[in-house]
Design an enzyme around this catalytic site. Structure first.
Site, PDB file in Angstrom:
ATOM      1  CB  ILE A 139      -0.978  -0.135   1.181  1.00  0.00           C
ATOM      2  CG1 ILE A 139      -1.776  -1.179   1.268  1.00  0.00           C
ATOM      3  CG2 ILE A 139      -1.898   1.208   1.187  1.00  0.00           C
ATOM      4  CD1 ILE A 139      -2.452  -1.662  -0.122  1.00  0.00           C
ATOM      5  CG  HIS A 164      -4.023  -2.200  11.962  1.00  0.00           C
ATOM      6  ND1 HIS A 164      -4.915  -2.106  11.058  1.00  0.00           N
ATOM      7  CD2 HIS A 164      -3.773  -0.810  12.074  1.00  0.00           C
ATOM      8  CE1 HIS A 164      -5.123  -1.262  10.201  1.00  0.00           C
ATOM      9  NE2 HIS A 164      -4.640  -0.487  10.975  1.00  0.00           N
TER      10      HIS A 164
HETATM   11  N1  GLN Z   1       0.041   5.001   1.070  1.00  0.00           N
HETATM   12  C1  GLN Z   1      -0.223   4.943   2.756  1.00  0.00           C
HETATM   13  C2  GLN Z   1       0.771   4.199   3.379  1.00  0.00           C
HETATM   14  O1  GLN Z   1       1.096   3.145   3.050  1.00  0.00           O
HETATM   15  C3  GLN Z   1      -1.644   5.088   3.013  1.00  0.00           C
HETATM   16  C4  GLN Z   1      -1.906   5.099   4.326  1.00  0.00           C
HETATM   17  C5  GLN Z   1      -3.317   5.128   4.778  1.00  0.00           C
HETATM   18  O2  GLN Z   1      -4.262   4.516   3.924  1.00  0.00           O
HETATM   19  N2  GLN Z   1      -3.702   5.685   5.622  1.00  0.00           N
HETATM   20  O3  GLN Z   1       1.358   4.465   4.518  1.00  0.00           O
HETATM   21 ZN    ZN Z   2      -4.863   2.417   4.580  1.00  0.00          ZN
END
Ligand code: GLN
Ligand code: ZN
Length: 765
Positions: free
Chosen positions: A442, A705
Site C-alpha cells: 500500500i 495492525h
Molecule cells: N500510502 C499510505 C501508506 O502506505 C496509505 C496510508 C493510509 O491508507 N492511511 O502508509
Molecule cells: Zn490504509
C-alpha cells in the site's frame, strides 16, 4: 444580560501536560496521585481561564483522562463484564483497561471499540450495550469535580452526555451476544432512573444548571427515537436542576419541533453549521425557554467576525432579552488550546486565527457587545478583529488570481479519462505485463527509528539537506532491493521521506500553514496537529517525482508512485471558511493533478492516489450525502484523469463499509482499488459484487495492525473466496494498509508468504 458560557474546553493543556502525565502513568513512571494532581491542576487552570475571560459559568464534566463518552459509561456503570468490575466503584485503571485493554493494575482484557465522534476526528469509546443491562451510579468522579470547582468559588454548570445520545453512540453487537434481536432503546427505561439520580445528587451539591449533550438530534432519527426524546425528557424534568439541552455539529432540521418542545429550561443550537436555523428556532421557542446560541466556531480555527455577529444576533437579543445565552457552537475540544503559545506562525496569520482560549474571549466580548455594555477592551477587540479580517479578505497571500482562473477553466472533460476502463485495461496489460494476481503493497515500509531520527535532525537543521536526502535514497534502495528479493510485482519506494501523509504534501503546497503547538486531541493521549489551509492552493514545484524516479531507476519492475488524494488532504486539515469546502478541494485536486502529470512524464506507469478519508467526509444527514460524494468524486477524478490510457491509477481506502457508497467508489473510476478486507473474511467484497464493480480490486489479505505473520494457506483461502465474487483477472494481492508501523522482522516473512500465496493462486487458475 446575555450569559456567556462554553459547552466544553480542551483538557490536554496548552503544552499537552495531560498527555505527558497519562503516558508516564501508563509506563509506571508516575504515581496515580501525581497523575490526579496534574489533572486537578489542569481543571483548576481551565476553569480560571473561563472566569478570567468573563464567562458567567464554568463547565465541569468535560474533563477526561481518556474520553468523555467513556466517563459517562463509567458513571452509569456500563462496564462490560470481562473487566470483572462487579459492584465496585469504577476506578481509574478500569477505565484505562476499557480504553486500552491494560493498565498499571487489573487484569488485561480486550479493549472496547473506538470510533469517530460524529463527523469529528475525535474518537470515543463505544458503549457496549446488552440485553437486560443494569445501570447504577458507579463513579463519583463527576461529583468530586463539582466539589472541586465549587470549592474554588466558581459558578458551575455541569456538562454530561445525554441519555439518548449515549445510547445512540452505543453498540449492541457485543462479543458472544447477538445484537440483532434487541434495540438500544430497550435500555432507556433502565437508564433514565440513573440519570435522574445523577441530577438529584448534583442538585444536592448546589448545582443549578446541567447541560445534557444531545448531538444525536442533528442526525436522521427514526420515529421511535424522536418519541423517546419526549419520554426521556418528560421523565427527567422532575429532577431538581435546570437542564440545558445541547445540540451541535449541525442543524436540528426535522428534529426541530422535538428539540424546541422538550420540557427543559434551555436549548443550545449550532448557528455556525446552520445559521439559518436561528430564525426557525426563535419562531418555535416557547416563551419560557432560554436559547443558547452557538455562534463562535468550535470546529475551526478562524477568528470570529464580531461585528457581523453582533448584527445577525441583534434580533435574537431583542426578541429573547435575558433569555439569550452565547457560546461556541460545540465544545472547544476540537480546536487547539491557545494561540498565545504559537511559535511557528507569523503575526499576520496569527491575526486571522482564534484557538480555544481566544474563543472564550470572543464569546464574552460578543455577549457584552449585544448587551450594550462593551468595555474599552471589547471595542478594541472588535476593531482589531475587523481590521484583521479586512486585511485577510484582501491579502495577496490568500487570493491568487491564477488559481481562481485555472479553476474556472476546468471542464467536464478534465475529470474524464481518455478511454473507458476496458480500453485502458488492455493498454495497461500490454505496457505493464503483470502476472495474474499481481502482488503489491500500500505504500509505506517500516519507519525505523533511524529514519525518524534523520528526519528530525534535518528539520532541526542539524543534518544537511544533501546528507539527509542521501540517507533517504539509501533507505529507498534498501526497500526496493527487499521487494525485488521477495518477488513483489509492483514495488513502491516506501515513503521514508514522509512524516505524515497529509503534512508531507501540505508542507510543499502554497496556501498551507503549520502550527508549532496547535495540538488537538484525537483519542486518549494521542493528539494531532492538523495543517491550516488559509489560502488558494498551488504547487510551486514537483513534490514526489525525484523520489519515485530514483526508485524506478533501481528496478525493471513498474514502480508505483504514491500520492495523498485531495479529499483526504482536505478532511485532515483545518479548512478556510471564506469559500465552500469543495472549492478548496478542487484547488488541491488541480495541484495534485500536476504532480500526477509530472510522475507520468518521468516514466512512472502506476500512480496510487490514497483516499482513506473519503468516507469520513460524509455529512451527518443522509440527504446531503450525494452532493458531497459528487464533488468529492469529481475532485479525485480531476486529480487522476490527466494521464494516458496506459498509465494505471490506483486508489486505496482503509475502512470496511462500502455498501452505501459503492456507486461513488465505482465513479472514482480508479483502475485498481486496494481496500481493507482481511478482518471481514472477504464479505466486504459483496458490495462490489452486487454492484458489478467493473474495475480491478486488491482486497487486503492480511491485517497490518497485527504483529502476527499470516499463513500462506490462509491468504490463498481468502483470495479463493474473493475469486468467487470478483473475476480472478481483476484481483490483486496486497496487505490491508501501509506497513510503516511494523518492523522489518514482521514485514519480510509476511510479504514472503503473501508472494507465495499469489504464486499458489496462479498455479490454480
Ligand atoms: N500510502 C499510505 C501508506 O502506505 C496509505 C496510508 C493510509 O491508507 N492511511 O502508509
Ligand atoms: Zn490504509
Amino acid at each position: 444580560m446575555t450569559l456567556a458560557h462554553t459547552l466544553g474546553y480542551p483538557r490536554i493543556g496548552a503544552n499537552r501536560e495531560l498527555k505527558r502525565a497519562v503516558e508516564a502513568y501508563w509506563k509506571g513512571e508516575l504515581a496515580q496521585d501525581a497523575l490526579e494532581a496534574t489533572a486537578a491542576e489542569l481543571r483548576a487552570r481551565h476553569w480560571q481561564e473561563q472566569r478570567d475571560a468573563g464567562l458567567n459559568l464554568v463547565t465541569v464534566g468535560d474533563f477526561a483522562f481518556y474520553d468523555q463518552v467513556l466517563n459517562t459509561s463509567a458513571l452509569v456503570g456500563a462496564v462490560p463484564p470481562r473487566f470483572g468490575q462487579g459492584d465496585d466503584e469504577v476506578d481509574l485503571d478500569t477505565t484505562f483497561r476499557m480504553a486500552r485493554g491494560r493498565a498499571p493494575t487489573g487484569t488485561p482484557a480486550a479493549a472496547c471499540e473506538m470510533t469517530k465522534y460524529f463527523d469529528t476526528n475525535y474518537h470515543y469509546l463505544v458503549p457496549e450495550l446488552y440485553r437486560g443491562q443494569r445501570f447504577r451510579i458507579a463513579s463519583s468522579r463527576l461529583f468530586d469535580e463539582v466539589d472541586e470547582a465549587r470549592a474554588a468559588g466558581h459558578p458551575v454548570k455541569v456538562s454530561l452526555l445525554g441519555p439518548l445520545s449515549w445510547l445512540w453512540l452505543g453498540n449492541t453487537k457485543v462479543e458472544g451476544e447477538s445484537g440483532e434481536d434487541f434495540e438500544r432503546l430497550d435500555l432507556l427505561d433502565a437508564l433514565l432512573p440513573v440519570y435522574g439520580q445523577i441530577l438529584t445528587r448534583l442538585a444536592s451539591q448546589g448545582v443549578e444548571w446541567v447541560q445534557l449533550d444531545e448531538p444525536a438530534l442533528v442526525q436522521d432519527l427514526p420515529l421511535e427515537w424522536r418519541q423517546a426524546y419526549e419520554l426521556a425528557y418528560n421523565t427527567l424534568r422532575s429532577a431538581p436542576v435546570k437542564l440545558l439541552l445541547a445540540t451541535y455539529f449541525g442543524g436540528l432540521g426535522d428534529n426541530l419541533a422535538v428539540a424546541t418542545g422538550l420540557p427543559v429550561e434551555a436549548l443550545h443550537i449550532d448557528t455556525v453549521r446552520d445559521p439559518a436555523q436561528l430564525e426557525r428556532v426563535l419562531d418555535r421557542l416557547p416563551a419560557y425557554k432560554i436559547l443558547s446560541v452557538g455562534a463562535i466556531d468550535g470546529r475551526n480555527v478562524w477568528r470570529a467576525d464580531l461585528s457581523a455577529l453582533r448584527e445577525t444576533l441583534a434580533t435574537a437579543r431583542m426578541r429573547l432579552g435575558d433569555r439569550l445565552w452565547l457560546a461556541p457552537s460545540c465544545s472547544l475540544l476540537h480546536v487547539p488550546v491557545d494561540l498565545a503559545s504559537e511559535t511557528a506562525l507569523d503575526e499576520e496569520l496569527k491575526g486571522w486565527l482564534a484557538f480555544a482560549r481566544q474563543k472564550l474571549d470572543e464569546v464574552a466580548t460578543l455577549a457584552r457587545l449585544l448587551d450594550g455594555r462593551a468595555t474599552t477592551d471589547d471595542i478594541a477587540r472588535l476593531d482589531e478583529a475587523a481590521a484583521a479580517l479586512d486585511a485577510q479578505r484582501r491579502s495577496p497571500r490568500i487570493h491568487k488570481p491564477a488559481v481562481g482562473a485555472r479553476l474556472e477553466g476546468v471542464t467536464a472533460r478534465d475529470s474524464r479519462r481518455k478511454s473507458e476502463y476496458p480500453v485502458r485495461a488492455r493498454a495497461q496489460r500490454t505496457r505493464l505485463d503483470l502476472p495474474l494476481f499481481p502482488t503489491t503493497t500500500i505504500g509505506s515500509f517500516p519507519q525505523t527509528g533511524e529514519i525518524r531520527a534523520a528526519r528530525r535532525a534535518f528539520k532541526q537543521g542539524v543534518l544537511d539537506r544533501d546528507v539527509y536526502e542521501a540517507r533517504m535514497r539509501e533507505e529507498i534502495a534498501f526497500t526496493i532491493e527487499r521487494q525485488e528479493a521477495l518477488g513483489v510485482d509492483v514495488p513502491v519506494h516506501g515513503e521514508p521521506e514522509r512524516n505524515d501523509m497529509v503534512e508531507y504534501f501540505g508542507e510543499q503546497l502554497d496556501g498551507f500553514a503549520f502550527t508549532g503547538n496547535g495540538w488537538v486531541q484525537s483519542y486518549g493521549s494521542r493528539c494531532v496537529k492538523p495543517p491550516v489551509i488559509f489560502g488558494d492552493i498551488s504547487r510551486p514545484q514537483a513534490m514526489t517525482v525525484r523520489w519515485s524516479e530514483y526508485a524506478q531507476s533501481l528496478t525493471d519492475k513498474p514502480m508505483k508512485g504514491m500520492l495523498t488524494g485531495p479529499v483526504t488532504i482536505l478532511q485532515w486539515s483545518f479548512v478556510r471558511n471564506d469559500q465552500p469546502r469543495e472549492t478548496t478541494c478542487r484547488q488541491i485536486a488541480l495541484a495534485l493533478r500536476d504532480e500526477v502529470a509530472d510522475l507520468e512524464a518521468a516514466g512512472i506507469g502506476i500512480i496510487q492516489i490514497d483516499e482513506p478519508a473519503l468516507r469520513e467526509g460524509l455529512p451527518l444527514r443522509q440527504a446531503e450525502w450525494q452532493r458531497y460524494l459528487d464533488w468529492a468524486v469529481e475532485c479525485f477524478r480531476l486529480t487522476a484523469a490527466v494521464v494516458r490510457d496506459e498509465t494505471q491509477i490506483h486508489t486505496h481506502m482503509c475502512y470496511s463499509e462500502f455498501n452505501d457508497i459503492i456507486a461513488a467508489i465505482a465513479a472514482l473510476d480508479a483502475d485498481v482499488i486496494t481496500i481493507e478486507t482481511s478482518r471481514s473474511d472477504m464479505e466486504l467484497l459483496d458490495a462490489f459484487q452486487d454492484f458489478a464493480y467493473p474495475n480491478e480490486i486488491g482486497p487486503g489479505v492480511y491485517d497490518i495492525h497485527s504483529p502476527n505473520i499470516p499463513e500462506v494457506g490462509w491468504m490463498v483461502t481468502l483470495m479463493e473466496k474473493a475469486a468467487e465474487k470478483i473475476p480472478a483477472e481483476r484481483l490483486w494481492v496486497n496487505p490491508d494498509c501501509g506497513l510503516k508501523t511494523r518492523g522489518w522482522a514482521e514485514v519480510e516473512p509476511a510479504l514472503k508468504h503473501m508472494v507465495e500465496a499469489a504464486r499458489e493462486l496462479r498455479r490454480q487458475h
